[in-house]
Design a protein around this motif. Structure first.
Motif, PDB file in Angstrom:
ATOM      1  N   CYS A 146       0.798  -1.234   0.000  1.00  0.00           N
ATOM      2  CA  CYS A 146       0.000   0.000   0.000  1.00  0.00           C
ATOM      3  C   CYS A 146       0.825   1.275   0.000  1.00  0.00           C
ATOM      4  O   CYS A 146       0.301   2.350   0.274  1.00  0.00           O
ATOM      5  N   TRP A 147       2.118   1.192  -0.314  1.00  0.00           N
ATOM      6  CA  TRP A 147       2.930   2.406  -0.342  1.00  0.00           C
ATOM      7  C   TRP A 147       2.429   3.370  -1.415  1.00  0.00           C
ATOM      8  O   TRP A 147       2.194   2.969  -2.545  1.00  0.00           O
ATOM      9  N   VAL A 148       2.272   4.632  -1.052  1.00  0.00           N
ATOM     10  CA  VAL A 148       1.983   5.708  -2.000  1.00  0.00           C
ATOM     11  C   VAL A 148       2.961   6.843  -1.713  1.00  0.00           C
ATOM     12  O   VAL A 148       3.634   6.845  -0.689  1.00  0.00           O
ATOM     13  N   LEU A 149       3.025   7.792  -2.611  1.00  0.00           N
ATOM     14  CA  LEU A 149       3.947   8.922  -2.476  1.00  0.00           C
ATOM     15  C   LEU A 149       3.200  10.225  -2.253  1.00  0.00           C
ATOM     16  O   LEU A 149       2.068  10.386  -2.704  1.00  0.00           O
ATOM     17  N   THR A 150       3.874  11.166  -1.591  1.00  0.00           N
ATOM     18  CA  THR A 150       3.395  12.540  -1.575  1.00  0.00           C
ATOM     19  C   THR A 150       4.072  13.251  -2.740  1.00  0.00           C
ATOM     20  O   THR A 150       5.044  12.740  -3.314  1.00  0.00           O
ATOM     21  N   ASP A 151       3.591  14.425  -3.078  1.00  0.00           N
ATOM     22  CA  ASP A 151       4.221  15.198  -4.154  1.00  0.00           C
ATOM     23  C   ASP A 151       5.677  15.531  -3.842  1.00  0.00           C
ATOM     24  O   ASP A 151       6.479  15.713  -4.743  1.00  0.00           O
ATOM     25  N   SER A 152       6.027  15.582  -2.557  1.00  0.00           N
ATOM     26  CA  SER A 152       7.408  15.877  -2.174  1.00  0.00           C
ATOM     27  C   SER A 152       8.308  14.647  -2.236  1.00  0.00           C
ATOM     28  O   SER A 152       9.511  14.749  -2.003  1.00  0.00           O
ATOM     29  N   GLY A 153       7.736  13.480  -2.543  1.00  0.00           N
ATOM     30  CA  GLY A 153       8.522  12.257  -2.674  1.00  0.00           C
ATOM     31  C   GLY A 153       8.530  11.365  -1.447  1.00  0.00           C
ATOM     32  O   GLY A 153       9.133  10.304  -1.459  1.00  0.00           O
ATOM     33  N   GLU A 154       7.862  11.780  -0.369  1.00  0.00           N
ATOM     34  CA  GLU A 154       7.797  10.965   0.838  1.00  0.00           C
ATOM     35  C   GLU A 154       6.917   9.737   0.596  1.00  0.00           C
ATOM     36  O   GLU A 154       5.843   9.844   0.012  1.00  0.00           O
ATOM     37  N   ARG A 155       7.377   8.571   1.047  1.00  0.00           N
ATOM     38  CA  ARG A 155       6.574   7.352   0.936  1.00  0.00           C
ATOM     39  C   ARG A 155       5.707   7.209   2.177  1.00  0.00           C
ATOM     40  O   ARG A 155       6.173   7.393   3.297  1.00  0.00           O
ATOM     41  N   LEU A 156       4.438   6.883   1.968  1.00  0.00           N
ATOM     42  CA  LEU A 156       3.504   6.658   3.071  1.00  0.00           C
ATOM     43  C   LEU A 156       2.914   5.267   2.960  1.00  0.00           C
ATOM     44  O   LEU A 156       2.551   4.817   1.869  1.00  0.00           O
ATOM     45  N   ARG A 157       2.790   4.593   4.076  1.00  0.00           N
ATOM     46  CA  ARG A 157       2.073   3.325   4.115  1.00  0.00           C
ATOM     47  C   ARG A 157       0.597   3.688   4.277  1.00  0.00           C
ATOM     48  O   ARG A 157       0.154   4.113   5.335  1.00  0.00           O
ATOM     49  N   ALA A 158      -0.175   3.545   3.220  1.00  0.00           N
ATOM     50  CA  ALA A 158      -1.544   4.065   3.162  1.00  0.00           C
ATOM     51  C   ALA A 158      -2.484   3.425   4.176  1.00  0.00           C
ATOM     52  O   ALA A 158      -3.418   4.072   4.634  1.00  0.00           O
ATOM     53  N   CYS A 159      -2.243   2.180   4.554  1.00  0.00           N
ATOM     54  CA  CYS A 159      -3.173   1.513   5.470  1.00  0.00           C
ATOM     55  C   CYS A 159      -3.013   1.962   6.912  1.00  0.00           C
ATOM     56  O   CYS A 159      -3.928   1.770   7.712  1.00  0.00           O
ATOM     57  N   SER A 160      -1.877   2.560   7.260  1.00  0.00           N
ATOM     58  CA  SER A 160      -1.658   2.936   8.654  1.00  0.00           C
ATOM     59  C   SER A 160      -1.312   4.414   8.841  1.00  0.00           C
ATOM     60  O   SER A 160      -0.925   4.816   9.938  1.00  0.00           O
ATOM     61  N   THR A 161      -1.464   5.212   7.798  1.00  0.00           N
ATOM     62  CA  THR A 161      -1.216   6.654   7.875  1.00  0.00           C
ATOM     63  C   THR A 161      -2.548   7.375   7.744  1.00  0.00           C
ATOM     64  O   THR A 161      -3.309   7.106   6.820  1.00  0.00           O
ATOM     65  N   PHE A 162      -2.835   8.275   8.669  1.00  0.00           N
ATOM     66  CA  PHE A 162      -4.087   9.026   8.603  1.00  0.00           C
ATOM     67  C   PHE A 162      -3.961  10.176   7.613  1.00  0.00           C
ATOM     68  O   PHE A 162      -2.913  10.802   7.497  1.00  0.00           O
ATOM     69  N   ILE A 163      -5.039  10.450   6.910  1.00  0.00           N
ATOM     70  CA  ILE A 163      -5.083  11.560   5.958  1.00  0.00           C
ATOM     71  C   ILE A 163      -4.957  12.868   6.732  1.00  0.00           C
ATOM     72  O   ILE A 163      -5.469  12.990   7.839  1.00  0.00           O
ATOM     73  N   THR A 164      -4.239  13.821   6.153  1.00  0.00           N
ATOM     74  CA  THR A 164      -4.080  15.129   6.779  1.00  0.00           C
ATOM     75  C   THR A 164      -4.504  16.211   5.790  1.00  0.00           C
ATOM     76  O   THR A 164      -4.370  16.025   4.572  1.00  0.00           O
ATOM     77  N   PRO A 165      -5.014  17.320   6.291  1.00  0.00           N
ATOM     78  CA  PRO A 165      -5.463  18.391   5.401  1.00  0.00           C
ATOM     79  C   PRO A 165      -4.339  18.879   4.493  1.00  0.00           C
ATOM     80  O   PRO A 165      -3.208  19.089   4.936  1.00  0.00           O
ATOM     81  N   GLY A 166      -4.653  19.015   3.221  1.00  0.00           N
ATOM     82  CA  GLY A 166      -3.728  19.586   2.256  1.00  0.00           C
ATOM     83  C   GLY A 166      -2.674  18.645   1.712  1.00  0.00           C
ATOM     84  O   GLY A 166      -1.890  19.042   0.848  1.00  0.00           O
ATOM     85  N   VAL A 167      -2.608  17.399   2.181  1.00  0.00           N
ATOM     86  CA  VAL A 167      -1.584  16.488   1.678  1.00  0.00           C
ATOM     87  C   VAL A 167      -1.823  16.239   0.184  1.00  0.00           C
ATOM     88  O   VAL A 167      -2.956  16.137  -0.271  1.00  0.00           O
ATOM     89  N   ALA A 168      -0.738  16.213  -0.562  1.00  0.00           N
ATOM     90  CA  ALA A 168      -0.801  15.976  -2.012  1.00  0.00           C
ATOM     91  C   ALA A 168      -0.244  14.581  -2.278  1.00  0.00           C
ATOM     92  O   ALA A 168       0.952  14.344  -2.106  1.00  0.00           O
ATOM     93  N   LEU A 169      -1.111  13.653  -2.667  1.00  0.00           N
ATOM     94  CA  LEU A 169      -0.730  12.255  -2.869  1.00  0.00           C
ATOM     95  C   LEU A 169      -0.540  11.940  -4.337  1.00  0.00           C
ATOM     96  O   LEU A 169      -1.235  12.489  -5.191  1.00  0.00           O
ATOM     97  N   ARG A 170       0.384  11.033  -4.608  1.00  0.00           N
ATOM     98  CA  ARG A 170       0.598  10.525  -5.962  1.00  0.00           C
ATOM     99  C   ARG A 170       0.422   9.017  -5.934  1.00  0.00           C
ATOM    100  O   ARG A 170       0.956   8.340  -5.056  1.00  0.00           O
ATOM    101  N   THR A 171      -0.300   8.513  -6.906  1.00  0.00           N
ATOM    102  CA  THR A 171      -0.525   7.071  -6.947  1.00  0.00           C
ATOM    103  C   THR A 171       0.367   6.370  -7.957  1.00  0.00           C
ATOM    104  O   THR A 171       0.412   5.157  -7.986  1.00  0.00           O
ATOM    105  N   GLU A 172       1.080   7.125  -8.780  1.00  0.00           N
ATOM    106  CA  GLU A 172       1.955   6.542  -9.795  1.00  0.00           C
ATOM    107  C   GLU A 172       3.367   7.079  -9.618  1.00  0.00           C
ATOM    108  O   GLU A 172       3.614   8.262  -9.850  1.00  0.00           O
ATOM    109  N   PRO A 173       4.321   6.244  -9.180  1.00  0.00           N
ATOM    110  CA  PRO A 173       5.687   6.734  -9.049  1.00  0.00           C
ATOM    111  C   PRO A 173       6.321   7.010 -10.400  1.00  0.00           C
ATOM    112  O   PRO A 173       5.999   6.335 -11.384  1.00  0.00           O
ATOM    113  N   VAL A 174       7.183   7.999 -10.445  1.00  0.00           N
ATOM    114  CA  VAL A 174       7.859   8.343 -11.685  1.00  0.00           C
ATOM    115  C   VAL A 174       8.937   7.315 -12.008  1.00  0.00           C
ATOM    116  O   VAL A 174       9.084   6.872 -13.124  1.00  0.00           O
ATOM    117  N   ASP A 175       9.712   6.898 -11.023  1.00  0.00           N
ATOM    118  CA  ASP A 175      10.805   5.961 -11.212  1.00  0.00           C
ATOM    119  C   ASP A 175      10.532   4.711 -10.382  1.00  0.00           C
ATOM    120  O   ASP A 175      10.691   4.722  -9.165  1.00  0.00           O
TER     121      ASP A 175
END
Length: 108
Positions: free
Chosen positions: A69-98
Motif C-alpha cells: 500500500c505504499w503511495v507517495l506525496t508530491d514531495s517524494g515521501e513514501r507513506l504506508r496508506a493503510c496505517s497513515t491518517f489523511i491530513t489536510p492539504g496532503v498531495a498524494l501521488r498514486t503513480e511513481p515516476v521511477d
C-alpha cells in the motif's frame, strides 16, 4: 470494475469533519480519521499500480505488515496508506515516476 468507480463506499460515520487533499493533482475530500488507503479508495477503484507489473493494487494485509500500500506525496515521501491518517492539504501521488527508486525507498 471501471477505474472511475470507487472501490469503497462509505455506509456509516458520514458526519465526521471533511479533510481536503489532492490525488494526482486532483482535489479530493475524505473524512477526519480516515486512513490514506480509505481516503483514496473512496475516490478511486485502485490505490495505485504495481511499479513493475503495472497491475492495479488496493492494499493487501490492511495492517502495515506488507509492502503493497505504499503511495507517495508530491514531495517524494513514501507513506504506508493503510496505517497513515489523511491530513489536510496532503498531495498524494498514486503513480511513481521511477519504479526502481520507488521500490528501493529512494526518491521518485
Amino acid at each position: 470494475m471501471s477505474s472511475c468507480q470507487p472501490l469503497l463506499h462509505r455506509v456509516a460515520e458520514k458526519s465526521r469533519a471533511p479533510v481536503h487533499f489532492t490525488i494526482d493533482g486532483q482535489p479530493a475530500t475524505a473524512l477526519q480519521g480516515d486512513t490514506v488507503l480509505t481516503a483514496i479508495l473512496t475516490q478511486h477503484a485502485q490505490l495505485r499500480r504495481n511499479e513493475f507489473s503495472h497491475e492495479p493494487r488496493a492494499g493487501f494485509c490492511m495492517m502495515g505488515a506488507c509492502q503493497d500500500c505504499w503511495v507517495l506525496t508530491d514531495s517524494g515521501e513514501r507513506l504506508r496508506a493503510c496505517s497513515t491518517f489523511i491530513t489536510p492539504g496532503v498531495a498524494l501521488r498514486t503513480e511513481p515516476v521511477d519504479a526502481v527508486a520507488f521500490a528501493s525507498g529512494g526518491p521518485a
